[in-house]
Design an enzyme around this catalytic site. Structure first.
Site, mmCIF file in Angstrom:
data_model
loop_
_atom_site.group_PDB
_atom_site.id
_atom_site.type_symbol
_atom_site.label_atom_id
_atom_site.label_comp_id
_atom_site.label_asym_id
_atom_site.label_seq_id
_atom_site.Cartn_x
_atom_site.Cartn_y
_atom_site.Cartn_z
ATOM 1 N N GLU A 66 -52.358 -24.033 -2.958
ATOM 2 C CA GLU A 66 -53.186 -22.833 -2.809
ATOM 3 C C GLU A 66 -53.563 -22.720 -1.322
ATOM 4 O O GLU A 66 -53.744 -23.707 -0.624
ATOM 5 C CB GLU A 66 -54.426 -22.867 -3.709
ATOM 6 C CG GLU A 66 -55.084 -21.492 -3.739
ATOM 7 C CD GLU A 66 -56.129 -21.306 -4.849
ATOM 8 O OE1 GLU A 66 -56.468 -22.266 -5.553
ATOM 9 O OE2 GLU A 66 -56.601 -20.155 -4.977
ATOM 10 N N ASP A 104 -58.284 -30.255 -5.610
ATOM 11 C CA ASP A 104 -59.420 -29.452 -6.084
ATOM 12 C C ASP A 104 -60.334 -30.220 -7.046
ATOM 13 O O ASP A 104 -61.547 -29.951 -7.107
ATOM 14 C CB ASP A 104 -58.915 -28.211 -6.824
ATOM 15 C CG ASP A 104 -58.533 -27.070 -5.892
ATOM 16 O OD1 ASP A 104 -59.011 -27.043 -4.741
ATOM 17 O OD2 ASP A 104 -57.757 -26.203 -6.321
ATOM 18 N N HIS A 153 -51.707 -29.783 -2.891
ATOM 19 C CA HIS A 153 -51.940 -28.517 -3.592
ATOM 20 C C HIS A 153 -51.577 -27.369 -2.651
ATOM 21 O O HIS A 153 -51.948 -27.389 -1.478
ATOM 22 C CB HIS A 153 -53.416 -28.454 -4.000
ATOM 23 C CG HIS A 153 -53.827 -27.215 -4.723
ATOM 24 N ND1 HIS A 153 -52.960 -26.446 -5.457
ATOM 25 C CD2 HIS A 153 -55.042 -26.610 -4.834
ATOM 26 C CE1 HIS A 153 -53.626 -25.430 -5.989
ATOM 27 N NE2 HIS A 153 -54.881 -25.489 -5.618
ATOM 28 N N TYR A 184 -68.790 -25.374 -10.032
ATOM 29 C CA TYR A 184 -67.369 -25.406 -9.652
ATOM 30 C C TYR A 184 -66.512 -25.662 -10.892
ATOM 31 O O TYR A 184 -65.512 -24.997 -11.122
ATOM 32 C CB TYR A 184 -67.217 -26.518 -8.613
ATOM 33 C CG TYR A 184 -65.844 -26.730 -8.032
ATOM 34 C CD1 TYR A 184 -65.517 -26.190 -6.791
ATOM 35 C CD2 TYR A 184 -64.905 -27.518 -8.671
ATOM 36 C CE1 TYR A 184 -64.269 -26.419 -6.223
ATOM 37 C CE2 TYR A 184 -63.668 -27.758 -8.118
ATOM 38 C CZ TYR A 184 -63.351 -27.203 -6.890
ATOM 39 O OH TYR A 184 -62.121 -27.445 -6.340
ATOM 40 N N ASP A 224 -56.004 -22.129 0.528
ATOM 41 C CA ASP A 224 -57.153 -22.762 1.199
ATOM 42 C C ASP A 224 -56.799 -24.175 1.663
ATOM 43 O O ASP A 224 -57.509 -24.753 2.502
ATOM 44 C CB ASP A 224 -58.414 -22.752 0.320
ATOM 45 C CG ASP A 224 -58.182 -23.168 -1.121
ATOM 46 O OD1 ASP A 224 -57.029 -23.135 -1.586
ATOM 47 O OD2 ASP A 224 -59.167 -23.513 -1.795
ATOM 48 N N HIS A 284 -62.768 -15.754 -5.105
ATOM 49 C CA HIS A 284 -62.108 -15.149 -6.272
ATOM 50 C C HIS A 284 -63.122 -14.700 -7.319
ATOM 51 O O HIS A 284 -62.945 -14.973 -8.511
ATOM 52 C CB HIS A 284 -61.111 -16.113 -6.916
ATOM 53 C CG HIS A 284 -60.161 -16.735 -5.950
ATOM 54 N ND1 HIS A 284 -59.483 -17.902 -6.191
ATOM 55 C CD2 HIS A 284 -59.777 -16.361 -4.720
ATOM 56 C CE1 HIS A 284 -58.716 -18.209 -5.176
ATOM 57 N NE2 HIS A 284 -58.886 -17.283 -4.258
ATOM 58 N N HIS A 321 -55.485 -27.607 -9.779
ATOM 59 C CA HIS A 321 -55.859 -26.326 -10.307
ATOM 60 C C HIS A 321 -54.677 -25.370 -10.480
ATOM 61 O O HIS A 321 -54.800 -24.313 -11.122
ATOM 62 C CB HIS A 321 -56.917 -25.775 -9.324
ATOM 63 C CG HIS A 321 -57.175 -24.348 -9.263
ATOM 64 N ND1 HIS A 321 -57.120 -23.581 -8.134
ATOM 65 C CD2 HIS A 321 -57.555 -23.511 -10.254
ATOM 66 C CE1 HIS A 321 -57.449 -22.358 -8.385
ATOM 67 N NE2 HIS A 321 -57.718 -22.264 -9.647
ATOM 68 N N HIS A 364 -62.723 -30.058 -1.432
ATOM 69 C CA HIS A 364 -63.895 -29.206 -1.170
ATOM 70 C C HIS A 364 -65.166 -30.045 -1.338
ATOM 71 O O HIS A 364 -65.299 -30.799 -2.309
ATOM 72 C CB HIS A 364 -64.001 -28.057 -2.176
ATOM 73 C CG HIS A 364 -62.873 -27.073 -2.140
ATOM 74 N ND1 HIS A 364 -62.697 -26.175 -1.113
ATOM 75 C CD2 HIS A 364 -61.887 -26.814 -3.033
ATOM 76 C CE1 HIS A 364 -61.638 -25.417 -1.381
ATOM 77 N NE2 HIS A 364 -61.125 -25.794 -2.525
#
Ligand code: FEO
Length: 399
Positions: A81, A165, A79, A192, A83, A25, A146, A225
């Site tokens: 999102e 995240d 989460h 990050y 990913d 992003h 996030h 991550h």
């Protein structure tokens, strides 16, 4: 394929590393990233989070090294999102679509909207505790960390926090744990935070207060991550506390772009002025520095000078890119000044001052505009702008 790593008795990291990704992003991630997912085995087998869709088969293969995916009894989605949720349809198809999918209320909505499927959503919220077989899971909603759906899952017996995240880093390397990589992970964690979570800093502060009140005993933090914090999870919690306070340090940035090197000369003179006041300074040419590295430097900088020539009655495109990016992440507690050369209309400084105002940065000077090429007097004005910015910062820091 990734060899699953046993984190505790019957608890495995089964996610995937994305070695090739370089842009997240608009945030440059030179070492790729990982999509961590976790398999909890026992009387019931639970999968916490999945991976980006193209890695779905790899996730299934990793799980299959431990058990038949059909033996998974439930999925927890911390989460939504993509990913982390992108492989939910593949996993649900493998394990049976009627199996429970635990998530926050917003998580259920998001998953429905993403996949147009009505899975067997089981909504959980802050303070809820779930016993699945011989394992216990507690939940804490972490809205906007996030996304609005985000939540933490905590296993009290094992003292493991699955933090989605939060506390992550975009790092796909040969190391998996904080004790293996040591201090080298902190620049990744810092970048990050600056590029993903900075604008939610007030929520991070509130969350850290909540976590402290809950008196959670955390032996290991497993983000979605990067490396897992098993040696010293308090280190990344302390770093989040520091970063989310957004306290400025004795450091200034001079960020600029130039058309015919006039704004470059101004930037260098401002830099000299700042240095003359013993304030640390970085000169950052936007043609040489990626926006996400500039953002990382802004995290603790106390003063920021931004320079742009005027082009077509506006600011330079690369400066507009960087300013849009910075503005979205809402860094606070900055002193600011604008500068730039121009040929006939000269709107850039005014536009930059407006950007500072919108970001609630304190503008210390109306800024310096120079017609075409700076002469010695103009460069002296730039030097003085640098000293004014530095002095104001020292005053603010009581130095
Ligand atoms: Fe790593 Fe907000 O997803």
């Amino acid at each position: 394929m990734f060899t699953p790593i046993e984190l505790a008795d019957g608890i495995y990291s089964v996610g995937c590393r994305d070695w090739d990704i370089r842009d997240f992003h608009g945030y440059e991630i030179p070492e790729g990233t990982s999509y961590n997912a976790f398999l909890i085995t026992g009387e019931q087998n639970i999968l916490i989070d999945t991976v980006k869709a193209p890695f779905g088969e790899e996730l299934v293969a990793n799980i299959s090294r431990i058990l038949d995916p059909k033996e998974i009894d439930a999925v927890i989605s911390n989460h939504t999102e993509m990913d982390h949720s992108g492989s939910i349809p593949r996993i649900m198809h493998k394990i049976g679509e009627d199996k429970p999918l635990y998530c926050s209320k917003m998580g259920a909505q998001n998953l429905k909207n993403h996949f147009n499927r009505d899975y067997n959503f089981q909504v959980v919220g802050s303070g809820d505790t779930l016993t699945l077989g011989n394992r216990t899971f507690s939940f804490l909603e972490t809205r906007m960390l996030h996304w609005p759906d985000s939540m933490f899952t905590y296993m009290p017996e094992e003292k493991i926090l699955f933090s989605s995240d939060a506390f992550g880093q975009h790092y796909a390397g040969d190391k998996f744990f904080d004790d293996e990589i040591g201090d080298d992970i902190m620049p990744h964690a810092r970048k990050y935070y600056a590029n993903i979570l900075l604008h939610f800093s007030p929520r991070v502060q509130a969350l850290l207060t909540d976590v402290a009140k809950m008196n959670l005993d955390i032996r290991m933090i497993c983000p979605d991550h990067g490396i897992l914090w098993r040696k010293d999870p308090t280190r990344i919690i302390a770093a989040y506390d520091l970063w989310s306070r957004q306290e400025p340090v004795n450091k200034a940035l001079v960020i600029f772009d130039s058309m015919w090197e006039s704004t470059t000369k101004m930037a260098r003179a401002i830099t000299s002025g700042i240095e003359s006041e013993q304030v640390g300074v970085r000169l950052m040419n936007t043609r040489k520095w990626h926006r996400s590295d500039i953002m990382t430097e802004i995290l603790d900088a106390g003063a920021v000078a931004v320079g742009s020539p005027t082009l077509n009655n506006g600011i330079f495109p690369v400066i507009a890119d960087v300013m849009t990016y910075i503005k979205g992440l809402r860094p606070q507690n900055k002193l600011a000044a604008a500068f730039g050369s121009y040929g006939w209309s000269g709107e850039a400084v005014k536009i930059l001052n407006k950007e500072f105002e919108e970001m609630k940065w304190e503008t210390v000077d109306p800024g310096v505009k120079v017609l075409y090429v700076p002469d010695q007097d103009d460069l002296k004005r730039c030097f003085d702008l640098g000293t004014a910015l530095a002095r104001k910062l020292k005053e603010k820091l009581n130095r």
